[in-house]
Motif scaffolding. Structure first.
Motif, short mmCIF file in Angstrom:
data_model
loop_
_atom_site.label_atom_id
_atom_site.label_comp_id
_atom_site.label_asym_id
_atom_site.label_seq_id
_atom_site.Cartn_x
_atom_site.Cartn_y
_atom_site.Cartn_z
N TRP A 50 0.63 -1.07 -0.09
CA TRP A 50 0.03 -0.02 0.10
C TRP A 50 0.80 1.28 0.04
O TRP A 50 0.25 2.19 -0.08
N ALA A 51 2.24 1.15 0.21
CA ALA A 51 2.95 2.33 0.20
C ALA A 51 3.61 2.60 -1.37
O ALA A 51 4.13 3.77 -1.60
N ARG A 52 3.13 1.79 -2.27
CA ARG A 52 3.74 1.79 -3.60
C ARG A 52 2.84 3.01 -4.20
O ARG A 52 1.88 3.56 -3.70
N THR A 53 3.61 3.74 -5.17
CA THR A 53 2.83 4.71 -6.09
C THR A 53 1.96 4.17 -7.26
O THR A 53 2.57 3.25 -7.84
N VAL A 54 0.93 4.78 -7.32
CA VAL A 54 -0.08 4.42 -8.63
C VAL A 54 -0.30 5.62 -9.48
O VAL A 54 -0.08 6.62 -8.86
N GLU A 55 -0.55 5.35 -10.47
CA GLU A 55 -0.97 6.37 -11.52
C GLU A 55 -2.17 6.43 -11.61
O GLU A 55 -2.99 5.42 -12.09
N LEU A 56 -2.89 7.90 -11.72
CA LEU A 56 -4.62 7.79 -11.86
C LEU A 56 -4.73 8.51 -13.29
O LEU A 56 -3.94 8.36 -14.32
N ARG A 57 -5.50 9.45 -13.45
CA ARG A 57 -5.94 9.95 -14.64
C ARG A 57 -4.79 11.30 -14.85
O ARG A 57 -4.47 11.77 -13.89
N ASN A 58 -4.75 11.41 -16.14
CA ASN A 58 -3.87 12.73 -16.47
C ASN A 58 -2.49 12.89 -16.00
O ASN A 58 -1.86 13.92 -15.61
N GLY A 59 -1.85 11.52 -15.89
CA GLY A 59 -0.61 11.48 -15.03
C GLY A 59 -0.47 11.68 -13.79
O GLY A 59 0.78 12.03 -13.19
N VAL A 60 -1.51 12.07 -12.92
CA VAL A 60 -1.56 12.28 -11.53
C VAL A 60 -0.98 10.84 -10.91
O VAL A 60 -1.59 9.77 -11.28
N THR A 61 -0.41 11.16 -9.97
CA THR A 61 0.24 9.89 -9.28
C THR A 61 -0.11 10.22 -7.60
O THR A 61 -0.30 11.31 -7.17
N ASP A 62 -0.27 9.01 -6.90
CA ASP A 62 -0.46 9.07 -5.64
C ASP A 62 -0.31 7.83 -4.96
O ASP A 62 0.25 6.79 -5.63
N SER A 63 -0.17 7.90 -3.54
CA SER A 63 0.16 6.49 -3.07
C SER A 63 -1.05 5.59 -3.05
O SER A 63 -2.23 6.28 -2.96
N ALA A 64 -0.86 4.44 -3.46
CA ALA A 64 -1.91 3.41 -3.17
C ALA A 64 -2.90 3.53 -2.09
O ALA A 64 -3.99 3.30 -2.21
N SER A 65 -2.31 3.73 -0.96
CA SER A 65 -3.07 3.89 0.47
C SER A 65 -4.18 4.98 0.19
O SER A 65 -5.25 4.90 1.02
N ARG A 66 -4.01 5.90 -0.61
CA ARG A 66 -4.96 6.93 -0.77
C ARG A 66 -6.33 6.63 -1.59
O ARG A 66 -7.24 7.36 -1.62
N VAL A 67 -5.88 5.64 -2.29
CA VAL A 67 -7.01 5.25 -3.40
C VAL A 67 -8.26 4.88 -2.96
O VAL A 67 -9.52 5.41 -3.14
N PRO A 68 -8.52 4.32 -1.65
CA PRO A 68 -9.67 3.87 -0.99
C PRO A 68 -10.37 5.33 -0.66
O PRO A 68 -11.72 5.36 -0.84
N PHE A 69 -9.65 6.15 -0.07
CA PHE A 69 -10.32 7.44 0.40
C PHE A 69 -10.78 8.09 -1.00
O PHE A 69 -11.78 8.89 -1.29
N ARG A 70 -10.04 8.06 -2.22
CA ARG A 70 -10.55 8.76 -3.38
C ARG A 70 -11.70 8.21 -3.76
O ARG A 70 -12.63 8.65 -4.24
N ARG A 71 -11.95 6.73 -3.78
CA ARG A 71 -13.18 6.28 -3.92
C ARG A 71 -14.32 6.81 -3.07
O ARG A 71 -15.62 6.90 -3.29
N ARG A 72 -13.89 6.61 -1.75
CA ARG A 72 -14.90 7.33 -0.65
C ARG A 72 -15.47 8.90 -1.25
O ARG A 72 -16.66 8.98 -1.17
N ILE A 73 -14.53 9.45 -1.70
CA ILE A 73 -14.74 10.89 -2.15
C ILE A 73 -15.96 10.69 -3.32
O ILE A 73 -17.19 11.53 -3.34
#
Length: 228
Positions: free
Chosen positions: A107-130
């Motif tokens: 969960w500490a790995r970096t992932v890529e979202l849209r338009n080249g935006v990157t974030d920690s995998a650990s934040r993806v669940p909060f992004r889904r909650r949003i």
């Protein structure tokens, strides 16, 4: 520290609230306008389903969407579907996201979202909650910004003020609900403007859901925020 397991549980709860509320609709009301310009409630439900699958792609190392055009076309394709089909799709896609989130992972790995935006995998669940929480409000079926969990509202205000931090078109701004305070806008200067108000009104302004008329500003006019 981000607790992805907590956020996954919160996503599950938020999804159930949305599905329970949306089940009271009918086919005609699904075709009615949502609170998002140009989108019906069917568009919102279709987007929620496709977003869950897109975030599965993110967590599994694939592109979030094949392209912006494919994303938009999929939403347009799915928007006119009957209510029962919409709800089944939201439920099943949400289950796929939960299953992916429950799998062992770094969960500490970096992932890529849209338009080249990157974030920690650990934040993806909060992004889904949003997505689930705000689009529940966007459906316009009785769930308002004031109904959002207080913990979520505080975190989303923090998330959005960070998003606009350093943005050259936004003046240095202090944002406060009277208990908590955040900084956003241009960096390297003392805040030029202070914006204060109730948490729901601050979130509505930052998320583009309210015009900020209920907020108080000191030091200048309410900043115009770029689109999300």
């Amino acid at each position: 520290m981000i607790d992805h397991a907590h956020d996954l549980a919160c996503v599950r709860d938020a999804t159930e609230r949305l599905l329970t509320a949306a089940a009271a609709l009918d086919n005609a009301s699904v075709a009615e306008p949502s609170r998002l310009p140009g989108w019906t409630r069917g568009h919102v439900l279709a987007h929620l389903a496709r977003n869950a699958d897109a975030l599965v792609n993110v967590l599994e190392g694939r592109p979030m969407y094949a392209s912006a055009g494919v994303r938009d076309a999929d939403i347009e394709r799915d928007a006119p579907r009957p209510l029962d089909v919409q709800l089944t799709d939201v439920r099943e896609s949400a289950a796929r996201f939960q299953e992916t989130g429950d799998a062992p992972a770094d969960w500490a790995r970096t992932v890529e979202l849209r338009n080249g935006v990157t974030d920690s995998a650990s934040r993806v669940p909060f992004r889904r909650r949003i997505e689930v929480e705000l689009h529940h409000v966007d459906l316009g079926i009785g769930y308002e910004l004031e109904d959002l969990p207080a913990e979520f509202t505080e975190r989303e205000i923090d998330f959005l003020t960070q998003r606009f931090s350093g943005h050259g078109d936004v003046p240095a701004t202090r944002v406060t609900d009277g208990t908590h305070a955040w900084s956003t806008g241009r960096e390297g200067a003392e805040p030029e403007i202070t914006v204060s108000g109730a948490p729901a009104d601050l979130l509505g302004w930052l998320a583009g859901r309210r015009d900020g008329a209920a907020l108080k500003t000191v030091g200048g006019a309410l900043p115009q925020l770029p689109p999300l």
